[in-house]
Design an enzyme around this catalytic site. Structure first.
Site, PDB file in Angstrom:
ATOM      1  N   SER A 119      -8.840  14.128  11.044  1.00 35.08           N
ATOM      2  CA  SER A 119      -7.425  14.762  10.874  1.00 35.08           C
ATOM      3  C   SER A 119      -6.608  14.244  11.359  1.00 35.08           C
ATOM      4  O   SER A 119      -5.733  15.137  12.061  1.00 35.08           O
ATOM      5  CB  SER A 119      -7.811  16.370  11.600  1.00 35.08           C
ATOM      6  OG  SER A 119      -8.024  15.793  13.182  1.00 35.08           O
ATOM      7  N   GLY A 120      -6.085  13.169  11.089  1.00 33.84           N
ATOM      8  CA  GLY A 120      -4.688  12.743  11.604  1.00 33.84           C
ATOM      9  C   GLY A 120      -4.282  12.758  10.634  1.00 33.84           C
ATOM     10  O   GLY A 120      -4.618  13.998   9.178  1.00 33.84           O
ATOM     11  N   HIS A 140       8.449   3.688   7.799  1.00 34.05           N
ATOM     12  CA  HIS A 140       9.695   3.641   8.567  1.00 34.05           C
ATOM     13  C   HIS A 140       9.823   2.702  10.001  1.00 34.05           C
ATOM     14  O   HIS A 140      10.800   1.354   9.902  1.00 34.05           O
ATOM     15  CB  HIS A 140      10.276   4.738   9.008  1.00 34.05           C
ATOM     16  CG  HIS A 140       9.537   5.644   9.513  1.00 34.05           C
ATOM     17  ND1 HIS A 140       8.197   6.541   8.195  1.00 34.05           N
ATOM     18  CD2 HIS A 140       9.546   6.616  10.838  1.00 34.05           C
ATOM     19  CE1 HIS A 140       7.626   7.228   9.489  1.00 34.05           C
ATOM     20  NE2 HIS A 140       8.195   6.951  11.120  1.00 34.05           N
ATOM     21  N   VAL A 148      -6.625   3.547  10.060  1.00 35.70           N
ATOM     22  CA  VAL A 148      -6.537   2.135   9.547  1.00 35.70           C
ATOM     23  C   VAL A 148      -6.738   1.093  10.967  1.00 35.70           C
ATOM     24  O   VAL A 148      -6.318   1.540  11.648  1.00 35.70           O
ATOM     25  CB  VAL A 148      -4.936   2.049   8.923  1.00 35.70           C
ATOM     26  CG1 VAL A 148      -5.190   2.869   7.295  1.00 35.70           C
ATOM     27  CG2 VAL A 148      -4.121   1.848  10.131  1.00 35.70           C
ATOM     28  N   ILE A 190      -3.517  11.605   7.473  1.00 34.16           N
ATOM     29  CA  ILE A 190      -4.142  11.338   6.017  1.00 34.16           C
ATOM     30  C   ILE A 190      -4.585  12.113   5.764  1.00 34.16           C
ATOM     31  O   ILE A 190      -5.004  12.961   4.220  1.00 34.16           O
ATOM     32  CB  ILE A 190      -4.245   9.956   6.403  1.00 34.16           C
ATOM     33  CG1 ILE A 190      -3.328   9.070   6.215  1.00 34.16           C
ATOM     34  CG2 ILE A 190      -5.148   9.660   4.898  1.00 34.16           C
ATOM     35  CD1 ILE A 190      -3.840   7.716   6.028  1.00 34.16           C
ATOM     36  N   HIS A 240      25.647  27.742   8.728  1.00 33.07           N
ATOM     37  CA  HIS A 240      24.519  28.777   8.571  1.00 33.07           C
ATOM     38  C   HIS A 240      24.422  28.870   6.265  1.00 33.07           C
ATOM     39  O   HIS A 240      26.353  28.844   6.488  1.00 33.07           O
ATOM     40  CB  HIS A 240      25.908  30.377   9.170  1.00 33.07           C
ATOM     41  CG  HIS A 240      24.555  31.466   8.869  1.00 33.07           C
ATOM     42  ND1 HIS A 240      23.537  31.709   8.823  1.00 33.07           N
ATOM     43  CD2 HIS A 240      24.750  32.506   8.130  1.00 33.07           C
ATOM     44  CE1 HIS A 240      22.668  32.968   8.910  1.00 33.07           C
ATOM     45  NE2 HIS A 240      24.171  33.485   8.310  1.00 33.07           N
ATOM     46  N   ILE A 280       0.574  -1.325   0.101  1.00 37.15           N
ATOM     47  CA  ILE A 280      -0.357  -0.311  -0.021  1.00 37.15           C
ATOM     48  C   ILE A 280       0.392   1.534  -0.021  1.00 37.15           C
ATOM     49  O   ILE A 280       0.502   2.144  -0.708  1.00 37.15           O
ATOM     50  CB  ILE A 280      -0.923   0.242   1.495  1.00 37.15           C
ATOM     51  CG1 ILE A 280      -2.161  -0.990   0.953  1.00 37.15           C
ATOM     52  CG2 ILE A 280      -1.538   1.609   1.355  1.00 37.15           C
ATOM     53  CD1 ILE A 280      -2.765  -1.182  -0.425  1.00 37.15           C
ATOM     54  N   LYS A 289       3.072  11.797  -1.775  1.00 38.62           N
ATOM     55  CA  LYS A 289       3.992  13.180  -1.903  1.00 38.62           C
ATOM     56  C   LYS A 289       4.301  12.899  -3.286  1.00 38.62           C
ATOM     57  O   LYS A 289       4.288  14.183  -3.189  1.00 38.62           O
ATOM     58  CB  LYS A 289       5.306  12.066  -1.106  1.00 38.62           C
ATOM     59  CG  LYS A 289       4.820  12.219   0.014  1.00 38.62           C
ATOM     60  CD  LYS A 289       4.069  12.139   0.964  1.00 38.62           C
ATOM     61  CE  LYS A 289       3.737  12.017   2.142  1.00 38.62           C
ATOM     62  NZ  LYS A 289       3.016  10.817   2.277  1.00 38.62           N
ATOM     63  N   GLU A 310      -3.455  15.850   4.938  1.00 45.38           N
ATOM     64  CA  GLU A 310      -2.626  16.007   3.521  1.00 45.38           C
ATOM     65  C   GLU A 310      -3.607  16.177   2.612  1.00 45.38           C
ATOM     66  O   GLU A 310      -3.569  16.883   1.605  1.00 45.38           O
ATOM     67  CB  GLU A 310      -1.700  14.756   3.353  1.00 45.38           C
ATOM     68  CG  GLU A 310      -0.699  14.149   4.555  1.00 45.38           C
ATOM     69  CD  GLU A 310       0.245  13.625   4.533  1.00 45.38           C
ATOM     70  OE1 GLU A 310       1.287  13.313   5.076  1.00 45.38           O
ATOM     71  OE2 GLU A 310      -0.157  12.442   3.298  1.00 45.38           O
TER      72      GLU A 310
END
Length: 465
Positions: free
Chosen positions: A180-181, A319, A271, A183, A444, A42, A52, A186
């Site tokens: 409003s998590g 990850h 999910v 997913i 910098h 998925i 993305k 985004e």
């Protein structure tokens, strides 16, 4: 039929599954992976990667519409939705092919079909490579699917999950996002940037419920400034479908209701793990709330059966799945110094505009855990690179244990914070203290200087505010 006997069989080829299989092969195990659909699962095909790609298109479109802020001129910017979606699908296809190459390179046998545990050390597969297979170690990496709420069952037309939201046939003029998590936010960000009228409904008082309260409040302010309507402490209690739109009934705090018409609804209420039809009950593998119960090394209560990734419980992140799988097979191999999964050190990212990222404890969690804390904050407006980028809105927040200087958590909102958060994750993994971070030299001009400044702010040494 493929060879039937292996040392390790991994069920599922998402990020957790294919990484686990490759690492197992590297460790000398004769390894196979079972996949019923596309390699990559998925995340690669319908989650992390294509979203993305869509959000990148939205980001560029946003800058096109704000070209004058940079002294540039773009007349009447527009987009081709079909081409935007095609690019996203192309990115997924490229990576899908890459996973196949990596598995072949590492001599992992790919078994096409649907697997079910048949007993200790054995499973059956139905599909292209149907048959019985044996392995001393079977690792479940079957992932998760969208949670479905009663009354919000996806129909592929009016009510979408992320599958349909990733591949729209036309741009909806109005959109209701339920949840409003990461997913939900985004998709709300993408569709709003591309011109849709977007409303987000969230059951609890805070959007992005997993994030630090202060960061979530800043995110809400920024999203509302962009024109996204947000209703918290509210829920959708009914949906009436028309020929080309839906009318949702929304119940607010106190029981007051209102109706809202929208072209489409995206159900983004989380999910649930894919634990069904795996034969878990037959073997007595323990599950809890739709996930397989495991220890810090992916081991279930049944020897020889393991689970990693989404099916093994939250946080449901690619990850986390990858690292969990590596831990699992390295523990099986008996390698020294294999550390159990520490979920407190798993960074989380939300790729909306502005980006949001975090690792470790929130301020409230740190206090609840009994820590006496020091909190540092540094705003983007105090950073030269952020101003030069035209991205002066944002905040980096760090939380330390006052007695030991231990970094307990870091919470970020603003441009490129999904890249910056890894600096904090590395620091936490190395058990870095505030003194070591303060003595670190940051280049910098960079956004990373704000990491330094936020730490110094926690210890009353901040320079640029």
């Amino acid at each position: 039929m493929a060879q039937s006997e292996f040392d390790v069989i991994v069920v599922g080829s998402g990020p957790g599954g294919y990484v686990t299989a490759i690492r197992a092969s590297q460790l000398g195990f004769k390894t196979a992976i079972v996949e019923k659909g596309d390699l990559g699962g998925i995340c690669l095909n319908w989650g992390c990667i294509p979203t993305k790609a869509l959000l990148r298109s939205a980001e560029i479109f946003h800058y096109m519409n704000h070209a004058s802020d940079y002294g540039l001129s773009v007349k009447d910017p527009s987009f081709d939705l079909k081409a935007v979606v095609a690019r996203s699908r192309g990115v997924s296809k490229q990576l899908n092919t890459g996973v196949g190459f990596l598995l072949k390179k590492n001599k992992v046998t790919v078994i096409k079909g649907t697997a079910e545990l048949a007993g200790k050390g054995s499973l059956t597969v139905k599909g292209d490579d149907a048959g019985a297979y044996q392995a001393k170690h079977i690792i479940l990496a079957t992932g998760a699917r969208p949670r479905v709420l009663p009354g919000l069952e996806p129909d592929g037309k009016h009510i979408w999950t992320y599958f349909e939201a990733l591949n729209p046939d036309k741009m909806p003029k109005s959109l209701l996002v339920v949840g409003s998590g990461a997913i939900g936010i985004e998709f709300a960000s993408f569709y709003k940037t591309m011109g849709a009228d977007v409303t987000v409904v969230e059951l609890v008082p805070q959007i992005l419920p997993a994030e630090d309260k202060e960061i979530a409040a800043l995110a809400r302010k920024r999203l509302e400034k962009q024109g996204i309507k947000i209703l918290t402490e509210a829920k959708v209690t009914g949906v009436a479908k028309g020929s080309g739109n839906v009318v949702a009934t929304i119940e607010k705090k106190g029981g007051k209701t209102e109706t809202m018409k929208a072209d489409r609804i995206i159900s983004a209420v989380g999910v649930v793990g894919n634990v069904e039809n795996l034969g878990l009950e037959k073997l007595g593998v323990k599950t809890d709330r739709g996930c397989v119960v495991v220890d810090g090394y992916g081991r279930t209560n049944i020897p020889g059966i393991y689970a990693i990734g989404d099916v093994a419980g939250p946080p449901m992140l690619a990850h986390k799945a990858e690292h969990e799988g590596v831990i699992c097979v390295e523990k099986i191999k008996g390698l020294p110094n294999v550390h159990a999964m520490d979920k407190n050190k798993i960074p989380g990212c939300t790729y909306c505009h502005p980006q949001i990222a975090s690792v470790g404890l929130t301020e409230d969690q740190a206090k609840a855990a009994g820590h006496e804390i020091r909190v540092g904050r540094f705003p983007f407006i105090g950073n030269g690179k952020a101003i030069a980028l035209g991205e002066p809105d944002g905040l980096i927040k760090t939380i330390f244990d006052n007695k030991t200087g231990q970094l307990l958590g870091a919470h970020l909102i603003g441009a490129e914070v999904t890249e910056l958060v890894q600096g904090f994750a590395i620091a936490m993994n190395l058990e870095t203290t505030e003194e070591e971070l303060i003595h670190t030299i940051f280049p910098h001009p960079t956004l990373s200087e704000m990491i330094h400044e936020s730490v110094m702010d926690a210890y009353d040494r901040v320079i640029h505010t």
